[in-house]
Enzyme design. Structure first.
Site, short mmCIF file in Angstrom:
data_model
loop_
_atom_site.label_atom_id
_atom_site.label_comp_id
_atom_site.label_asym_id
_atom_site.label_seq_id
_atom_site.Cartn_x
_atom_site.Cartn_y
_atom_site.Cartn_z
N TYR A 1 -18.72 5.31 41.35
CA TYR A 1 -18.99 3.97 41.90
C TYR A 1 -20.05 4.03 43.01
O TYR A 1 -20.79 3.07 43.22
CB TYR A 1 -17.69 3.36 42.41
CG TYR A 1 -17.64 1.85 42.37
CD1 TYR A 1 -18.05 1.15 41.25
CD2 TYR A 1 -17.15 1.13 43.44
CE1 TYR A 1 -17.99 -0.24 41.20
CE2 TYR A 1 -17.08 -0.25 43.41
CZ TYR A 1 -17.50 -0.93 42.28
OH TYR A 1 -17.43 -2.30 42.24
N LYS B 1 -19.37 -2.88 48.31
CA LYS B 1 -18.10 -3.61 48.32
C LYS B 1 -17.42 -3.52 49.69
O LYS B 1 -16.78 -4.48 50.14
CB LYS B 1 -17.16 -3.10 47.23
CG LYS B 1 -17.55 -3.53 45.82
CD LYS B 1 -17.53 -5.05 45.67
CE LYS B 1 -17.80 -5.49 44.25
NZ LYS B 1 -17.87 -6.97 44.13
#
Length: 256
Positions: free
Chosen positions: A155, A162
């Site tokens: 990720y 995020k």
């Protein structure tokens, strides 16, 4: 009487009918809301086609969240159309390929800045641009996130984006609360959307969730996430703001 009867709702992030935002838009309509979608760039036609699959086909407004004039144009259109806004769903995220897939140490700022701009700063840009409309209805902003409290395989910089997104939501809750505007996030487990499929190694998330989530997890179940999201967009959480609600089968609470 529906949960969202008479509500005016703006929903971003619809690409296909597998999008989480599509399921939220569908449920919002079924619960009585009037919905407008947004689309951007080359994906605009895809969003327009998908909008016709809703229970009530709806308008799609052009919105590139990196362009302030497009946010202003959406605000002007909604002012003329409705005069106020009850809720906006932020379901926008993007990171260049160089920022994903185990390439964390090699990603350059040029790419990282794109991920942060579109995936984090856009929450502030959108909420700020729509603040006058939201204030008139004491409305709310809800965003979709993926747990940024830990580091995930593959990720990479999207995880950093995020984390910035989640912090931005808390500061927006602080800054907009005086207008009666709530800002909350829904942290979803992995769902097999078009965006997820673009992440190298996404199947690793699927396998981990199936093994560890105490309630189990279905990567094709958009409905569970959409129902919680719509509840947060409704009037049923009048004093809840700055919150992250997890819809992940309990995965986030497990140690091993």
């Amino acid at each position: 009487m529906g949960l969202m009867d008479g509500k005016k709702v703006l929903i971003t992030g619809v690409l296909t009918d597998a999008s989480l935002a599509f399921e939220v838009a569908k449920l919002a309509q079924l619960e009585g809301a009037e919905v407008v979608l947004t689309g951007a760039g080359r994906a605009m036609r895809l969003t327009e086609r998908t909008a016709r699959k809703l229970p009530q086909p709806c308008d799609v407004l052009p919105l590139d969240v990196t362009e302030p004039e497009e946010i202003e144009a959406v605000a002007q259109e909604l002012t003329a159309r409705w005069g106020y806004l009850d809720s906006v769903l932020h379901a926008i995220g993007y990171a260049p390929e160089a920022c994903l897939g185990g390439n964390f140490l090699n990603a350059e700022w040029e790419d990282v800045s794109v991920a942060l701009h579109i995936s984090a700063y856009s929450l502030k840009a959108l909420a700020g641009g729509l603040q006058p409309l939201l204030a008139k209805a004491e409305g709310n902003v809800v965003g979709l996130t993926f747990d940024a409290s830990v580091a995930w395989p593959v990720y990479d910089w999207m995880g950093v984006a995020k984390a910035a997104f989640e912090s931005t939501a808390r500061y927006l809750a602080k800054s907009m609360g005086h207008d009666g505007i709530r800002v909350n996030l829904v942290s979803a487990g992995p769902i097999r959307t078009m965006a997820a499929k673009s992440i190298p190694g996404f199947s690793d998330f699927e396998e981990a969730w199936e093994a560890r989530a105490p309630m189990g997890w279905d990567v094709n179940d958009q409905v569970s996430v959409a129902r919680t999201t719509l509840a947060m967009m409704s009037d049923w959480f009048p004093k809840t703001t700055g919150e992250i609600v997890h819809v992940d089968g309990g995965y986030h609470a497990m140690g091993a």
